[in-house]
Design an enzyme around this catalytic site. Structure first.
Site, PDB file in Angstrom:
ATOM      1  N   GLY A   1       0.874  -1.346   0.093  1.00  0.00           N
ATOM      2  CA  GLY A   1      -0.014  -0.027  -0.031  1.00  0.00           C
ATOM      3  C   GLY A   1       0.733   1.161   0.164  1.00  0.00           C
TER       4      GLY A   1
ATOM      5  N   ASN B   1      -7.774   4.463   8.489  1.00  0.00           N
ATOM      6  CA  ASN B   1      -7.343   3.415   9.299  1.00  0.00           C
ATOM      7  C   ASN B   1      -7.341   3.486  10.655  1.00  0.00           C
ATOM      8  OD1 ASN B   1      -5.557   5.381   7.984  1.00  0.00           O
ATOM      9  ND2 ASN B   1      -3.885   4.278   9.466  1.00  0.00           N
TER      10      ASN B   1
ATOM     11  N   THR C   1      11.626  -8.251 -10.671  1.00  0.00           N
ATOM     12  CA  THR C   1      11.131  -9.763 -10.793  1.00  0.00           C
ATOM     13  C   THR C   1       9.796  -9.814  -9.978  1.00  0.00           C
ATOM     14  OG1 THR C   1      13.121 -10.657 -11.709  1.00  0.00           O
ATOM     15  CG2 THR C   1      11.539 -12.207 -10.673  1.00  0.00           C
TER      16      THR C   1
ATOM     17  N   CYS D   1       1.990   3.215  13.071  1.00  0.00           N
ATOM     18  CA  CYS D   1       2.924   4.210  12.576  1.00  0.00           C
ATOM     19  C   CYS D   1       3.223   5.307  13.610  1.00  0.00           C
ATOM     20  CB  CYS D   1       2.800   4.686  11.210  1.00  0.00           C
ATOM     21  SG  CYS D   1       1.845   3.615   9.894  1.00  0.00           S
TER      22      CYS D   1
END
Ligand code: PLP
Length: 391
Positions: A78, A158, A244, A332
């Site tokens: 995200g 959130n 990749t 956070c």
């Protein structure tokens, strides 16, 4: 205390921070570490098998949001998708204008990208929200300028769980010819999403919030959107995001997305019942509390309260002692002493915002978990208030 230990349970109530990988998801990933480990860019069989699971996951995810497969770009989560949307649109459209509109309650992946862009000559308007965490559509209209190139407003917050009127914002963006990005990390898998009905041009989703592995996500980019590539290198993700592919994670993300989509209605109904039970019991059994966020336009698993006269950190530690994992806001910001930017934006005074607790419910939460948590919380709040100099 001895008695408490006997009854102790392990209760995880932080599903908005991350979720466990579901068993079926994990099983879908394993072959892509071992037998089908090829590089999707290789032309021999190993490569073709690897490519086919990337294609399949892309198809599943596109289908869940009514997008085309070539509008889904895999990336590392995200945060990366938010960075890409903001920086990629800003750089590619700087000749048209250098003004961006967002809100004060966005995830830091959006807010800090905006702050970075301000150091690069862009101007950003950070919209206020009301006491429930809602953006005002008139404020948005008034903030639009001739040089506005992007609106970025999150779908579901959130921390407090407030759901924004995304379709209305999409309409305003479209009428003004402005790109619209939404961070849908907290709504994907919880609310049925249709990118056509919402009128979004870019949308962020993340696997580990929907019972998939960490480190993989996707950015939906509407066909025709002018955006710069994010990682320079090989031709992966149609030359837009080199590297990749994280094969097993993409396989798991696809599986998690398909489970979330198939079980969306029952998931919502179940979570909402547990959420409302928890909200009602905390409100009725504990005094001097305030529910943060919107009373109805709310994430199905989000419970967020302020407890007056209490420090959120002490609450967390005592809950942890009882086996309960919760959060004092966003993962956070915990660890810093500043109250969360979201609670500040709702207009809560510092001392009240400090006593906040976020409990987020998920698919493995039971009614017993809710009962146990409320019971423990009642005792802990009482104990903390007894010793609080503020009380
Ligand atoms: C978790 C989260 C993110 C970040 O996603 P990652 O995959 O952890 O990088 C971004 N926005 C919101 C709203 C989130 O909840």
């Amino acid at each position: 205390m001895m008695g408490d230990d006997v009854l102790k349970r392990n209760v995880y109530l932080d599903y908005s921070a991350t979720t466990p990988v579901k068993k079926e998801v994990f099983e879908a990933m394993v072959p892509y570490y071992t037998e089908n480990f090829g590089n999707p860019s290789s032309i021999y069989r190993y490569g073709r098998e690897a490519k086919s699971v990337v294609d399949k996951s892309r198809e599943i995810i596109a289908g869940t949001i009514n997008a085309s497969t070539n509008e889904i770009y895999f990336c590392a989560g995200g945060s990366e998708a938010d960075n890409w949307a903001l920086k990629g649109i800003a750089e590619a459209n700087a000749n048209k204008g250098k003004h961006i509109i967002t809100s004060k309650i966005e995830h830091h992946a959006v807010l800090h990208s905006c702050e970075y862009l301000e150091t690069r000559g862009f101007e950003v308007t950070y919209l206020d929200v009301d006491e429930y965490g809602m953006v005002d559509l008139n404020d948005l209209k008034n903030a639009i300028r001739k040089d506005t190139i992007l609106i970025s407003i999150m779908y579901v917050n959130n921390e407090v769980g407030t759901v924004q009127p995304i379709a209305e914002i999409g309409k305003i963006a479209k009428e003004n010819g402005i790109y619209f990005h939404t961070d849908a990390v907290q709504s994907y898998g919880h609310i049925k999403i249709d990118v056509e009905k919402l009128g979004v041009d870019l949308m962020t989703i993340s696997s580990h919030k929907i019972y998939g592995p960490k480190g993989v996500g996707a950015l939906y980019i509407r066909k025709g959107t002018k955006i710069n590539q994010f990682i320079h290198g090989g031709a992966q993700e149609r030359s837009m995001r080199a590297g990749t592919e994280n094969l097993a994670a993409i396989a798991g993300f696809g599986k998690a997305a398909s489970i979330a989509d198939e079980t969306l209605d029952e998931h919502r109904t179940r979570l909402i019942a547990l959420r409302d039970k928890m909200i009602n019991e905390i409100s009725s059994r504990i005094g001097h509390v305030k529910l943060n966020g919107h009373p109805t336009e709310r994430h199905p698993g989000n419970v967020n309260f302020c407890f007056e006269f209490i420090e959120g950190e002490s609450l967390l530690l005592l809950l942890d002692n009882q086996g309960i994992a919760a959060s004092s806001g966003s993962a956070c910001t915990s660890g810093s002493l500043d109250p969360s930017h979201v609670l500040m934006a709702l207009g809560l005074p510092h001392e009240i915002a400090h006593g906040s607790l976020r409990l987020t419910i998920g698919d493995f939460t039971t009614e017993e978990d809710v009962d146990y948590t409320v019971e423990k919380l009642v005792g802990i709040v009482e104990k903390l208030r007894e010793i609080s100099p503020l009380h």
